[in-house]
Motif scaffolding. Structure first.
Motif, PDB file in Angstrom:
ATOM      1  N   UNK A 166       0.827  -1.206   0.000  1.00 51.13           N
ATOM      2  CA  UNK A 166       0.000   0.000   0.000  1.00 51.13           C
ATOM      3  C   UNK A 166       0.863   1.258   0.000  1.00 51.13           C
ATOM      4  N   UNK A 167       1.907   1.274   0.850  1.00 46.20           N
ATOM      5  CA  UNK A 167       2.784   2.443   0.917  1.00 46.20           C
ATOM      6  C   UNK A 167       3.576   2.618  -0.369  1.00 46.20           C
ATOM      7  N   UNK A 168       4.057   1.508  -0.905  1.00 50.56           N
ATOM      8  CA  UNK A 168       4.840   1.553  -2.140  1.00 50.56           C
ATOM      9  C   UNK A 168       3.977   2.049  -3.298  1.00 50.56           C
ATOM     10  N   UNK A 169       2.740   1.569  -3.375  1.00 49.46           N
ATOM     11  CA  UNK A 169       1.848   2.002  -4.443  1.00 49.46           C
ATOM     12  C   UNK A 169       1.569   3.499  -4.349  1.00 49.46           C
ATOM     13  N   UNK A 170       1.379   3.999  -3.143  1.00 44.85           N
ATOM     14  CA  UNK A 170       1.175   5.440  -2.966  1.00 44.85           C
ATOM     15  C   UNK A 170       2.388   6.234  -3.445  1.00 44.85           C
ATOM     16  N   UNK A 171       3.590   5.713  -3.135  1.00 42.02           N
ATOM     17  CA  UNK A 171       4.814   6.389  -3.575  1.00 42.02           C
ATOM     18  C   UNK A 171       4.914   6.391  -5.104  1.00 42.02           C
ATOM     19  N   UNK A 172       4.526   5.283  -5.715  1.00 38.11           N
ATOM     20  CA  UNK A 172       4.553   5.204  -7.182  1.00 38.11           C
ATOM     21  C   UNK A 172       3.550   6.167  -7.807  1.00 38.11           C
TER      22      UNK A 172
END
Length: 267
Positions: free
Chosen positions: A207-213
């Motif tokens: 979830x955090x990685x997707x937000x960063x992307x």
């Protein structure tokens, strides 16, 4: 062992699953988005009412597998494009039994008509298939659960001596045996001495990685769903340990915080 049924629609099949679980001592059932009427009817299943009464209802697959460290999906394959490693049930048995000694394992079964969706499969580390006749791959849901639980409750090694009538078949069989042995050895080494991360932690990383992307513009709104599935599958291939997963999550959250705050210092 957590048996997870996803979007099942037939009360008789649910009852058959519960009875099979009771037969083989697998007493933890979770259901994801079941057909409401079928679920109510199934709770009166003969010989398994107590198990069904204790079953957990979950809104999503993510919720159903959050406390598990290994998630295995079942599939008949057919014409489906498989995006995860695919094992036969005899190959998978020893590895799953080894994992169960250290952490929770979820075994996912899909609806009677469609099986597991690609989105549901993206939560799985790998997939398993019950060896059946090629001309008739699919099995009744209750039968499939029973066969899997029987195999997983056995301590016998996988059968490694297929019959062959021609020389080239013998050589081909030897090569397949070598590949199966290597696969089991690698899997066993990956499990031994490790504390694998729970899927709740891995999902938070995703979830955090997707937000960063998304913040970086790498992922567009139109491509978010596809990117999310690919990212979920990739994270499961990493086979993170619990300690590493927590560190990884901290790293991603720090990067995301910097991006969202425009590079300011954290107080």
């Amino acid at each position: 062992m957590q048996v997870v049924l996803v979007a099942v629609r037939n009360s008789l099949n649910i009852g058959a699953v519960a009875r099979a679980m009771s037969n083989f001592g697998a007493m933890q059932l979770r259901v994801v988005n079941p057909f409401e009427e079928a679920w109510r009817e199934a709770k009166s299943a003969v010989g398994a009412a107590d198990l069904l009464a204790r079953a957990e209802e979950c809104a999503t697959v993510a919720e159903a597998v959050a406390d598990c460290s290994l998630v295995v999906g079942t599939t008949a394959v057919g014409n489906r494009e498989v995006r995860q490693p695919l094992w036969s049930l005899p190959e998978a048995g020893p590895v799953i039994r080894e994992s169960l000694e250290k952490s929770k394992v979820a075994l996912l079964f899909g609806s009677e008509k469609w099986g597991l969706s690609n989105e549901s499969l993206s939560y799985c580390h790998w997939l398993l298939r019950i060896p059946t006749r090629e001309e008739h791959r699919s099995m009744n849901l209750g039968q499939a659960v029973a066969v899997c639980l029987y195999e997983l409750g056995s301590d016998r090694p996988a059968t490694e001596t297929p019959r062959a009538r021609r020389g080239e078949e013998v050589e081909g069989s030897k090569l397949k045996i070598q590949k199966r042995r290597k696969k089991r050895r690698v899997a066993a080494e990956s499990v031994e001495g490790r504390v694998p991360a729970k899927m709740e932690t891995v999902e938070r990383i995703g979830e955090a990685w997707l937000r960063a992307l998304e913040e970086s513009g790498y992922v567009t709104p139109r491509g978010k769903a596809t990117a999310e599935e690919k990212l979920r599958r990739m994270l499961r291939r990493f086979a993170l340990e619990e300690g590493d997963a927590e560190v990884f999550l901290g790293m991603v959250k720090k990067v995301l915080w910097k991006m969202e705050e425009g590079g300011g210092d954290q107080e």
